[in-house]
Write a protein that holds these residues in place. Structure first.
Motif, mmCIF file in Angstrom:
data_model
loop_
_atom_site.group_PDB
_atom_site.id
_atom_site.type_symbol
_atom_site.label_atom_id
_atom_site.label_comp_id
_atom_site.label_asym_id
_atom_site.label_seq_id
_atom_site.Cartn_x
_atom_site.Cartn_y
_atom_site.Cartn_z
ATOM 1 N N ALA A 62 1.491 2.010 3.639
ATOM 2 C CA ALA A 62 2.393 1.068 3.483
ATOM 3 C C ALA A 62 2.665 0.456 4.226
ATOM 4 O O ALA A 62 2.987 0.082 5.231
ATOM 5 C CB ALA A 62 3.586 2.129 2.354
ATOM 6 N N PRO A 63 2.322 -1.178 3.797
ATOM 7 C CA PRO A 63 2.587 -2.134 4.677
ATOM 8 C C PRO A 63 4.575 -2.292 5.313
ATOM 9 O O PRO A 63 4.983 -2.956 6.070
ATOM 10 C CB PRO A 63 2.272 -3.278 4.170
ATOM 11 C CG PRO A 63 2.615 -2.995 2.799
ATOM 12 C CD PRO A 63 2.408 -1.955 2.678
ATOM 13 N N LEU A 86 -2.018 -0.992 -6.796
ATOM 14 C CA LEU A 86 -0.744 -0.599 -7.072
ATOM 15 C C LEU A 86 0.478 -1.982 -6.920
ATOM 16 O O LEU A 86 -0.295 -2.656 -5.509
ATOM 17 C CB LEU A 86 0.107 0.886 -5.993
ATOM 18 C CG LEU A 86 -0.090 0.326 -4.632
ATOM 19 C CD1 LEU A 86 1.008 0.147 -3.898
ATOM 20 C CD2 LEU A 86 -0.379 2.025 -4.167
ATOM 21 N N ILE A 87 1.515 -1.423 -7.184
ATOM 22 C CA ILE A 87 3.110 -2.535 -7.293
ATOM 23 C C ILE A 87 3.920 -2.222 -5.884
ATOM 24 O O ILE A 87 4.742 -0.280 -6.860
ATOM 25 C CB ILE A 87 2.956 -2.741 -8.105
ATOM 26 C CG1 ILE A 87 1.767 -3.745 -9.050
ATOM 27 C CG2 ILE A 87 4.514 -3.855 -8.132
ATOM 28 C CD1 ILE A 87 1.454 -5.025 -8.435
ATOM 29 N N LEU A 88 4.609 -2.471 -5.330
ATOM 30 C CA LEU A 88 5.099 -2.176 -3.620
ATOM 31 C C LEU A 88 6.214 -3.220 -3.933
ATOM 32 O O LEU A 88 6.160 -4.404 -3.757
ATOM 33 C CB LEU A 88 4.793 -2.109 -2.907
ATOM 34 C CG LEU A 88 5.676 -1.123 -1.577
ATOM 35 C CD1 LEU A 88 6.221 0.566 -2.026
ATOM 36 C CD2 LEU A 88 5.107 -1.783 -0.356
ATOM 37 N N GLU A 89 7.737 -2.526 -4.892
ATOM 38 C CA GLU A 89 8.871 -3.842 -4.389
ATOM 39 C C GLU A 89 9.244 -3.372 -2.958
ATOM 40 O O GLU A 89 9.772 -2.637 -2.933
ATOM 41 C CB GLU A 89 9.965 -2.913 -6.298
ATOM 42 C CG GLU A 89 10.444 -4.005 -5.346
ATOM 43 C CD GLU A 89 11.359 -3.550 -6.933
ATOM 44 O OE1 GLU A 89 13.048 -3.396 -6.205
ATOM 45 O OE2 GLU A 89 11.469 -3.304 -8.367
ATOM 46 N N ALA A 90 9.549 -4.642 -2.808
ATOM 47 C CA ALA A 90 10.445 -4.268 -1.411
ATOM 48 C C ALA A 90 10.877 -5.779 -1.528
ATOM 49 O O ALA A 90 10.324 -7.211 -1.787
ATOM 50 C CB ALA A 90 9.527 -4.422 -0.339
ATOM 51 N N GLU A 96 1.305 -6.497 -4.470
ATOM 52 C CA GLU A 96 -0.026 -6.584 -4.562
ATOM 53 C C GLU A 96 -0.304 -5.854 -3.466
ATOM 54 O O GLU A 96 -0.391 -6.352 -2.600
ATOM 55 C CB GLU A 96 -0.047 -7.423 -5.475
ATOM 56 C CG GLU A 96 -0.344 -7.896 -6.925
ATOM 57 C CD GLU A 96 -1.054 -8.906 -7.266
ATOM 58 O OE1 GLU A 96 -1.929 -10.129 -6.815
ATOM 59 O OE2 GLU A 96 -0.886 -8.757 -9.026
ATOM 60 N N ILE A 97 -0.339 -4.194 -3.711
ATOM 61 C CA ILE A 97 -1.046 -3.389 -3.140
ATOM 62 C C ILE A 97 -2.805 -3.727 -3.138
ATOM 63 O O ILE A 97 -2.704 -3.116 -4.266
ATOM 64 C CB ILE A 97 -0.594 -2.087 -1.963
ATOM 65 C CG1 ILE A 97 0.652 -2.150 -2.184
ATOM 66 C CG2 ILE A 97 -1.226 -1.171 -1.165
ATOM 67 C CD1 ILE A 97 1.382 -3.053 -0.988
ATOM 68 N N THR A 98 -3.265 -4.319 -2.162
ATOM 69 C CA THR A 98 -5.224 -4.233 -2.992
ATOM 70 C C THR A 98 -5.738 -2.853 -1.921
ATOM 71 O O THR A 98 -5.513 -3.055 -1.362
ATOM 72 C CB THR A 98 -5.165 -5.781 -1.801
ATOM 73 O OG1 THR A 98 -5.127 -6.115 -1.086
ATOM 74 C CG2 THR A 98 -5.058 -6.604 -3.612
ATOM 75 N N LYS A 117 7.827 4.465 3.001
ATOM 76 C CA LYS A 117 8.140 4.485 4.345
ATOM 77 C C LYS A 117 7.135 3.758 4.862
ATOM 78 O O LYS A 117 5.884 3.801 3.934
ATOM 79 C CB LYS A 117 9.005 5.608 5.766
ATOM 80 C CG LYS A 117 9.816 6.127 4.678
ATOM 81 C CD LYS A 117 9.746 7.173 6.432
ATOM 82 C CE LYS A 117 11.502 8.043 5.274
ATOM 83 N NZ LYS A 117 10.769 9.799 6.165
ATOM 84 N N ALA A 118 7.066 2.471 5.597
ATOM 85 C CA ALA A 118 6.101 2.069 6.090
ATOM 86 C C ALA A 118 5.130 2.993 6.574
ATOM 87 O O ALA A 118 5.421 3.462 7.887
ATOM 88 C CB ALA A 118 6.878 0.596 7.076
#
Length: 126
Positions: A62-63, A86-90, A96-98, A117-118
């Motif tokens: 996770a960035p 996957l798609i991460l809402e922040a 978009e996580i590639t 968490k990051a």
């Protein structure tokens, strides 16, 4: 005017404050709160251990902290570099996580609705 140096989160600021002379401002009375009852929580289940990264494998971490809104890749699916896994809402944004490299999805360590968490390992490619 009085000058002060104030440091907030490592940044230093010079501020000027005007002193008001004359009528005193009455202090507001603060009601005393009753002591809070101690909160007893049920023991939490231990989180599942993330899958081990195989030799030569790639982990997609996770960035930033956020919540998983969609998992696109499935275990065993072949992905190419740049494919959305996957798609991460922040911060109210859909990110978009590639895949950083081509490979086969070996493990998906997250599910829809889970907060991450990051730096947390979300997907493992092999």
């Amino acid at each position: 005017m009085k000058k002060f140096n104030v440091t907030v989160n490592g940044n230093s600021y010079e501020v000027e404050i005007e002193e008001v002379k004359g009528a005193a401002v009455p202090a507001a009375s603060v009601p005393k709160a009753a002591p809070a009852a101690p909160v007893v929580s049920a023991p939490k289940a231990a989180p599942a251990a993330p899958a081990a990264v195989p030799a030569g494998g790639t982990t997609i971490a996770a960035p930033m902290p956020g919540k998983i809104t969609k998992v696109i890749a499935a275990v065993g699916q072949a992905v190419n570099a740049g494919d959305v896994v996957l798609i991460l809402e922040a911060m109210k944004m859909q990110n978009e996580i590639t895949a950083p490299a081509a490979g086969t999805v070996k493990a998906v360590n997250v599910e829809v609705g889970k907060s991450v968490k990051a730096g947390e390992a979300m997907v493992v490619l092999g």
